[in-house]
Design a protein around this motif. Structure first.
Motif, PDB file in Angstrom:
ATOM      1  N   VAL A 170       0.846  -1.204   0.000  1.00 28.74           N
ATOM      2  CA  VAL A 170       0.000   0.000   0.000  1.00 28.74           C
ATOM      3  C   VAL A 170       0.879   1.250   0.000  1.00 28.74           C
ATOM      4  CG1 VAL A 170      -1.655   1.329   1.382  1.00 28.74           C
ATOM      5  CG2 VAL A 170      -1.981  -1.132   1.077  1.00 28.74           C
ATOM      6  N   LYS A 171       1.900   1.264   0.853  1.00 35.32           N
ATOM      7  CA  LYS A 171       2.817   2.401   0.943  1.00 35.32           C
ATOM      8  C   LYS A 171       3.536   2.607  -0.388  1.00 35.32           C
ATOM      9  CE  LYS A 171       4.661   2.832   5.028  1.00 35.32           C
ATOM     10  NZ  LYS A 171       5.573   2.667   6.187  1.00 35.32           N
ATOM     11  N   PHE A 172       3.976   1.508  -1.004  1.00 31.62           N
ATOM     12  CA  PHE A 172       4.662   1.580  -2.288  1.00 31.62           C
ATOM     13  C   PHE A 172       3.739   2.114  -3.374  1.00 31.62           C
ATOM     14  CE2 PHE A 172       5.654  -0.358  -6.408  1.00 31.62           C
ATOM     15  CZ  PHE A 172       6.930   0.138  -6.594  1.00 31.62           C
ATOM     16  N   MET A 173       2.491   1.659  -3.405  1.00 30.50           N
ATOM     17  CA  MET A 173       1.524   2.119  -4.414  1.00 30.50           C
ATOM     18  C   MET A 173       1.274   3.621  -4.275  1.00 30.50           C
ATOM     19  SD  MET A 173       0.789  -0.440  -6.343  1.00 30.50           S
ATOM     20  CE  MET A 173      -0.736  -0.030  -7.173  1.00 30.50           C
ATOM     21  N   LYS A 174       1.137   4.107  -3.040  1.00 33.58           N
ATOM     22  CA  LYS A 174       0.936   5.546  -2.800  1.00 33.58           C
ATOM     23  C   LYS A 174       2.142   6.332  -3.294  1.00 33.58           C
ATOM     24  CE  LYS A 174      -2.254   5.317   1.094  1.00 33.58           C
ATOM     25  NZ  LYS A 174      -2.400   5.447   2.542  1.00 33.58           N
ATOM     26  N   TRP A 175       3.345   5.853  -2.949  1.00 31.34           N
ATOM     27  CA  TRP A 175       4.580   6.523  -3.375  1.00 31.34           C
ATOM     28  C   TRP A 175       4.681   6.511  -4.894  1.00 31.34           C
ATOM     29  CZ3 TRP A 175       8.676   4.229  -6.031  1.00 31.34           C
ATOM     30  CH2 TRP A 175       9.815   5.029  -6.191  1.00 31.34           C
ATOM     31  N   TRP A 176       4.343   5.385  -5.513  1.00 29.30           N
ATOM     32  CA  TRP A 176       4.446   5.235  -6.965  1.00 29.30           C
ATOM     33  C   TRP A 176       3.495   6.205  -7.670  1.00 29.30           C
ATOM     34  CZ3 TRP A 176       7.897   3.268 -10.084  1.00 29.30           C
ATOM     35  CH2 TRP A 176       7.577   3.049 -11.416  1.00 29.30           C
ATOM     36  N   SER A 177       2.256   6.313  -7.176  1.00 26.44           N
ATOM     37  CA  SER A 177       1.287   7.215  -7.808  1.00 26.44           C
ATOM     38  C   SER A 177       1.741   8.671  -7.687  1.00 26.44           C
ATOM     39  CB  SER A 177      -0.114   7.029  -7.217  1.00 26.44           C
ATOM     40  OG  SER A 177      -0.142   7.400  -5.855  1.00 26.44           O
ATOM     41  N   LYS A 178       2.308   9.039  -6.534  1.00 33.90           N
ATOM     42  CA  LYS A 178       2.850  10.396  -6.358  1.00 33.90           C
ATOM     43  C   LYS A 178       3.979  10.645  -7.354  1.00 33.90           C
ATOM     44  CE  LYS A 178       2.130  11.402  -1.458  1.00 33.90           C
ATOM     45  NZ  LYS A 178       2.803  11.439  -0.158  1.00 33.90           N
ATOM     46  N   ARG A 179       4.850   9.669  -7.505  1.00 30.41           N
ATOM     47  CA  ARG A 179       6.001   9.776  -8.403  1.00 30.41           C
ATOM     48  C   ARG A 179       5.531   9.928  -9.850  1.00 30.41           C
ATOM     49  NH1 ARG A 179       9.253   5.916 -10.976  1.00 30.41           N
ATOM     50  NH2 ARG A 179      11.412   6.547 -11.201  1.00 30.41           N
ATOM     51  N   GLN A 180       4.530   9.127 -10.239  1.00 31.92           N
ATOM     52  CA  GLN A 180       4.003   9.195 -11.601  1.00 31.92           C
ATOM     53  C   GLN A 180       3.366  10.562 -11.868  1.00 31.92           C
ATOM     54  OE1 GLN A 180       5.788   6.433 -12.677  1.00 31.92           O
ATOM     55  NE2 GLN A 180       4.126   6.325 -14.116  1.00 31.92           N
ATOM     56  N   GLN A 181       2.586  11.064 -10.903  1.00 31.89           N
ATOM     57  CA  GLN A 181       1.944  12.374 -11.047  1.00 31.89           C
ATOM     58  C   GLN A 181       3.003  13.461 -11.213  1.00 31.89           C
ATOM     59  OE1 GLN A 181      -0.623  12.799  -7.660  1.00 31.89           O
ATOM     60  NE2 GLN A 181      -2.223  11.490  -8.518  1.00 31.89           N
ATOM     61  N   ARG A 182       4.065  13.388 -10.426  1.00 33.10           N
ATOM     62  CA  ARG A 182       5.135  14.382 -10.494  1.00 33.10           C
ATOM     63  C   ARG A 182       5.798  14.336 -11.875  1.00 33.10           C
ATOM     64  NH1 ARG A 182       8.681  12.855  -6.169  1.00 33.10           N
ATOM     65  NH2 ARG A 182       6.985  13.410  -4.797  1.00 33.10           N
ATOM     66  N   LYS A 183       6.013  13.106 -12.391  1.00 39.83           N
ATOM     67  CA  LYS A 183       6.641  12.928 -13.677  1.00 39.83           C
ATOM     68  C   LYS A 183       5.772  13.531 -14.793  1.00 39.83           C
ATOM     69  CE  LYS A 183       7.550   8.680 -15.191  1.00 39.83           C
ATOM     70  NZ  LYS A 183       8.223   7.375 -15.248  1.00 39.83           N
ATOM     71  N   TRP A 184       4.453  13.248 -14.739  1.00 39.57           N
ATOM     72  CA  TRP A 184       3.540  13.782 -15.744  1.00 39.57           C
ATOM     73  C   TRP A 184       3.443  15.293 -15.639  1.00 39.57           C
ATOM     74  CZ3 TRP A 184      -0.448   9.679 -13.912  1.00 39.57           C
ATOM     75  CH2 TRP A 184      -0.113   8.443 -14.445  1.00 39.57           C
ATOM     76  N   GLY A 185       3.496  15.808 -14.413  1.00 38.02           N
ATOM     77  CA  GLY A 185       3.436  17.243 -14.181  1.00 38.02           C
ATOM     78  C   GLY A 185       4.626  17.966 -14.813  1.00 38.02           C
ATOM     79  N   ASP A 186       5.800  17.335 -14.749  1.00 37.60           N
ATOM     80  CA  ASP A 186       7.008  17.929 -15.326  1.00 37.60           C
ATOM     81  C   ASP A 186       6.943  17.980 -16.845  1.00 37.60           C
ATOM     82  OD1 ASP A 186       7.998  18.236 -12.807  1.00 37.60           O
ATOM     83  OD2 ASP A 186       9.349  16.514 -12.877  1.00 37.60           O
TER      84      ASP A 186
END
Length: 43
Positions: free
Chosen positions: A25-41
């Protein structure tokens, strides 16, 4: 014996799965944050 595994192997597998759920669960939350940040850039 189930599927050629002794009962204590099933116990060990079940314990690993139960322990890994919060980490997953912790990894999935971190992964989604990371993906959002990547798309935002990109935009």
């Amino acid at each position: 014996m189930f599927l050629g595994l002794a009962w204590y192997w099933w116990l060990a597998i079940a314990a690993v799965l139960i322990i890994s759920i919060p980490f997953k669960v912790k990894f999935m939350k971190w992964w989604s944050k990371r993906q959002q940040r990547k798309w935002g850039d990109d935009e």
